[in-house]
Design a protein around this motif. Structure first.
Motif, short mmCIF file in Angstrom:
data_model
loop_
_atom_site.label_atom_id
_atom_site.label_comp_id
_atom_site.label_asym_id
_atom_site.label_seq_id
_atom_site.Cartn_x
_atom_site.Cartn_y
_atom_site.Cartn_z
N GLU A 105 0.82 -1.22 0.00
CA GLU A 105 0.00 0.00 0.00
C GLU A 105 0.86 1.27 0.00
OE1 GLU A 105 -3.98 -1.69 2.32
OE2 GLU A 105 -2.25 -1.00 3.47
N ASN A 106 1.98 1.22 0.71
CA ASN A 106 2.88 2.37 0.73
C ASN A 106 3.43 2.68 -0.67
OD1 ASN A 106 3.87 3.88 3.32
ND2 ASN A 106 3.32 1.81 4.00
N ILE A 107 3.50 1.67 -1.52
CA ILE A 107 4.01 1.86 -2.88
C ILE A 107 2.87 2.17 -3.85
CG2 ILE A 107 5.39 0.79 -4.71
CD1 ILE A 107 6.45 -1.12 -2.44
N ALA A 120 -3.06 -1.32 -12.00
CA ALA A 120 -1.70 -1.07 -12.49
C ALA A 120 -0.76 -0.73 -11.33
CB ALA A 120 -1.71 0.07 -13.52
N ALA A 121 -1.28 0.03 -10.36
CA ALA A 121 -0.46 0.41 -9.20
C ALA A 121 -0.09 -0.81 -8.37
CB ALA A 121 -1.20 1.44 -8.35
N GLN A 122 -1.09 -1.71 -8.19
CA GLN A 122 -0.83 -2.96 -7.45
C GLN A 122 0.24 -3.78 -8.14
OE1 GLN A 122 -2.14 -4.02 -4.64
NE2 GLN A 122 -3.86 -2.63 -4.31
N ALA A 123 0.12 -3.89 -9.45
CA ALA A 123 1.06 -4.71 -10.21
C ALA A 123 2.47 -4.14 -10.11
CB ALA A 123 0.61 -4.79 -11.68
N ARG A 124 2.57 -2.82 -10.20
CA ARG A 124 3.89 -2.20 -10.11
C ARG A 124 4.49 -2.38 -8.71
NH1 ARG A 124 7.64 0.59 -12.60
NH2 ARG A 124 8.83 2.13 -11.42
N ALA A 125 3.64 -2.24 -7.69
CA ALA A 125 4.13 -2.44 -6.32
C ALA A 125 4.68 -3.85 -6.14
CB ALA A 125 3.00 -2.16 -5.32
N ARG A 126 3.96 -4.84 -6.65
CA ARG A 126 4.42 -6.24 -6.51
C ARG A 126 5.72 -6.44 -7.28
NH1 ARG A 126 0.89 -8.71 -2.53
NH2 ARG A 126 -0.63 -7.04 -2.47
N SER A 135 8.83 -9.90 -1.85
CA SER A 135 7.49 -10.33 -2.26
C SER A 135 6.70 -10.87 -1.07
CB SER A 135 7.59 -11.42 -3.33
OG SER A 135 8.17 -10.88 -4.49
N HIS A 136 7.38 -11.57 -0.18
CA HIS A 136 6.72 -12.21 0.97
C HIS A 136 6.35 -11.19 2.05
CE1 HIS A 136 10.89 -11.74 1.94
NE2 HIS A 136 10.71 -12.14 3.18
#
Ligand code: ADP
Ligand code: ADP
Length: 219
Positions: A105-107, A120-126, A135-136
């Motif tokens: 969430e911070n990212i 897209a934001a979630q994907a980039r954060a991951r 990742s973990h």
């Protein structure tokens, strides 16, 4: 072409008052595209002042700040804020992550503020968390992570909006020496893999020596 040019920058605090402090005098430097530059300075030499001026958080008395070919010196606040959001990433000695939000969430949050869609934001954060080996840890809050892990998340956040320049002030200065070296390796790999340009202030000469060029303030 250069990502950042500081051209004949001067800065005096308390100008016109009883005790002016002249910090930067006619300072010029540049950071080329894809270049990683170390900024080494004794305490009080004006390193933070320089980074704040380069980061469009403060203004110089004279001289120009040219970001991606555009002179930002005389631009209105709105334009400078926009450039800060889109072109610049910041890392400090302390992580400054939002404690009530997870690493991911911070990212994600700075991307949403920049108009990126949630998916897209979630994907980039991951993706970014994977690059720094976390990742973990995506769903953990900062307090659930070690200092080195927190700082790695802060690197990801700085890169969230794909800036063209990273400005870092002692990015591993808060960590013990062994952790600092490891976390610095992660930062360098991240910067190299993404082709990012960076200006990184450090007191650590071993770390500075691993960058493309070293600029000493006071030279
Ligand atoms: P560094 O980050 O290299 O330690 P700074 O850029 O923080 O140095 O500060 C450089 C000099 O400017 C120091 O002497 C500091 O005391 C002075 N200084 C910094 N900010 C201010 C301010 N707002 N007003 C007056 N003097 C300041
Ligand atoms: P707003 O309140 O509209 O978000 P700000 O000027 O507070 O505008 O922030 C604009 C951008 O500059 C944001 O991306 C913010 O994270 C960044 N920013 C603001 N202050 C700082 C700071 N001291 N160090 C690094 N980035 C900052």
């Amino acid at each position: 072409s250069d990502v950042l040019v500081l051209d004949a920058i001067s800065k005096t605090y308390g100008k016109g008052g009883p005790a002016p402090v002249s910090v930067l005098q006619n300072l010029s430097l540049s950071v080329g595209r894809g270049e990683v530059v170390a900024l080494v300075a004794p305490s009080g030499a004006g390193k933070s002042t320089l980074l704040h001026i380069a980061g469009l958080l403060d203004t110089a008395d004279t001289g120009r700040v040219i970001l991606n070919g555009r002179d930002m010196s005389g631009q209105p606040d709105r334009t400078r804020t926009e450039a800060r959001r889109q072109d610049l990433g910041f890392v400090y000695q302390f992580h400054h992550l939002l404690p009530e939000f997870s690493a991911a969430e911070n990212i994600v949050l700075p991307q949403l503020a920049n108009g990126v869609s949630s998916s897209a934001a979630q994907a980039r954060a991951r993706d970014l968390l994977g690059r720094v080996g976390l990742s973990h840890r995506a769903d953990h809050r900062p307090a659930q992570m070690s200092g080195g892990e927190q700082q790695r998340v802060a690197f990801c956040r700085a890169l969230a909006n794909a800036p063209s320049l990273l400005l870092a002030d002692e990015p591993t200065g808060n960590l013990d020496p062994a952790t600092s070296d490891k976390v610095f390796d992660v930062l360098m790999t991240l910067v190299r893999d993404t082709g990012l340009s960076a200006l990184i202030a450090t007191h650590n000469m071993d770390l500075a020596a691993r960058m493309d060029r070293v600029i000493r303030l006071g030279d």
